[in-house]
Design an enzyme around this catalytic site. Sequence first.
Site, short mmCIF file in Angstrom:
data_model
loop_
_atom_site.label_atom_id
_atom_site.label_comp_id
_atom_site.label_asym_id
_atom_site.label_seq_id
_atom_site.Cartn_x
_atom_site.Cartn_y
_atom_site.Cartn_z
CG ASP A 141 -1.60 1.23 1.51
OD1 ASP A 141 -2.39 1.64 0.65
OD2 ASP A 141 -1.37 1.86 2.57
CG ASP A 187 -1.72 7.91 0.64
OD1 ASP A 187 -0.71 8.63 0.69
OD2 ASP A 187 -2.58 8.01 -0.24
CE LYS A 230 -5.28 -0.40 -1.76
NZ LYS A 230 -4.26 0.11 -0.80
CG ASP A 252 -2.63 2.52 6.01
OD1 ASP A 252 -2.87 2.17 4.85
OD2 ASP A 252 -2.95 3.63 6.46
CG ASP A 301 -4.17 -1.56 2.52
OD1 ASP A 301 -4.00 -1.44 1.30
OD2 ASP A 301 -3.93 -0.66 3.35
O1 PGA Z 1 -6.59 6.42 -1.68
C1 PGA Z 1 -6.69 6.34 -0.44
O2 PGA Z 1 -7.72 6.67 0.16
C2 PGA Z 1 -5.55 5.82 0.35
O3 PGA Z 1 -4.50 5.42 -0.48
P1 PGA Z 1 -3.70 4.08 -0.18
O4 PGA Z 1 -4.55 2.96 -0.67
O5 PGA Z 1 -2.42 4.24 -0.93
O6 PGA Z 1 -3.48 4.04 1.29
MG MG Z 2 -3.08 3.09 3.01
#
Ligand code: PGA
Ligand code: MG
Length: 227
Positions: free
Chosen positions: A9, A11, A150, A173, A177
Site C-alpha cells: 500500500d 498512503d 485490492k 494500513d 488493504d
Molecule cells: O486512496 C486512499 O484513500 C488511500 O490510499 P492508499 O490505498 O495508498 O493508502
Molecule cells: Mg493506506
Amino acid sequence: MVFKALVVDIDGTITNPDRSLDLRVAKRFRELRVPVVLSTGNPLCYVHAAAKLIGLGGIVIAENGGVISTGFDKPSIIADGMEKCEEAYELLSNYFDLEKLDAAYRKTEVVLRRGMDISQLREIVEDNGMEVEIIDTGYAVHIKDGKINKGTGLHTVAELMGIDTKDFLAIGDSCNDAEMMREAGLGIAVGNADDDARKAASMVTKASFGEGMLEAIEYAFSNGLLE
Ligand SMILES: O=C(O)COP(=O)(O)O
Ligand SMILES: [Mg+2]
C-alpha cells in the site's frame, strides 16, 4: 515459504504522517531481489509516478483494484462501475456538501474529501438500493464497486506476473488493504493500521508508517520469508 513478490500500500504504509514518501523505504525497496507492486486507492497517474520515482515496475494496482496497469506505457485493465458510483454521488449530493478528489483522473471510483459520517452515506445508498460500497481509508472516502478491491486486483496482477496470490507478502494500513492481505500468502499491518487492516493481517508491526514497513521487511528476512 519464500515470497516471490511484495504488494504494498502507499498512503500510511510507505509514507510519513504528512504523506511524503519515507525515503528509507524507497532505498530498501531498491535493494530487494523480489519485485514490489504498489497497490493504492489513488489514481493510476499518481501510482505510476510513485513507482517510477522509487524505481519499481509499472505493474501496479490503482483505484482500489479498479485500474490495473500492465506496465509503464502499456494498456490498463479498467473495471466497469463508474456509472453507479456517479449515480450514488449525485444522490448523496442532495444531502451533503461533498467535494470530489482527483475527479479528472479517476476511471472507476468517486472519491471524496473526508469529514462526514460515512454511516449516514451508507444508509442513504442502501435505502435507495444502490449497489456501491463506501469506505474511509483515513485519507479519503471512496464510493466504489463492492465487488472490486485490492484483493481482486492482486489476482489480476498475480496472473500477469505468472505467480500465485499466495506468493505475495502484503503490507498495508487501512480497510482498503484487508482483502489484499487475506488473498496474499501473508498480510502484515503497520502499527498505525485501522481495525479492519489489523483484523485481516496475520501480524502488526510495532513501528508505524514507513518505519513499520521497514520492520515488516526485516521480519520477513529474519524468518526466511524473503531471500
Ligand atoms: O486512496 C486512499 O484513500 C488511500 O490510499 P492508499 O490505498 O495508498 O493508502
Ligand atoms: Mg493506506
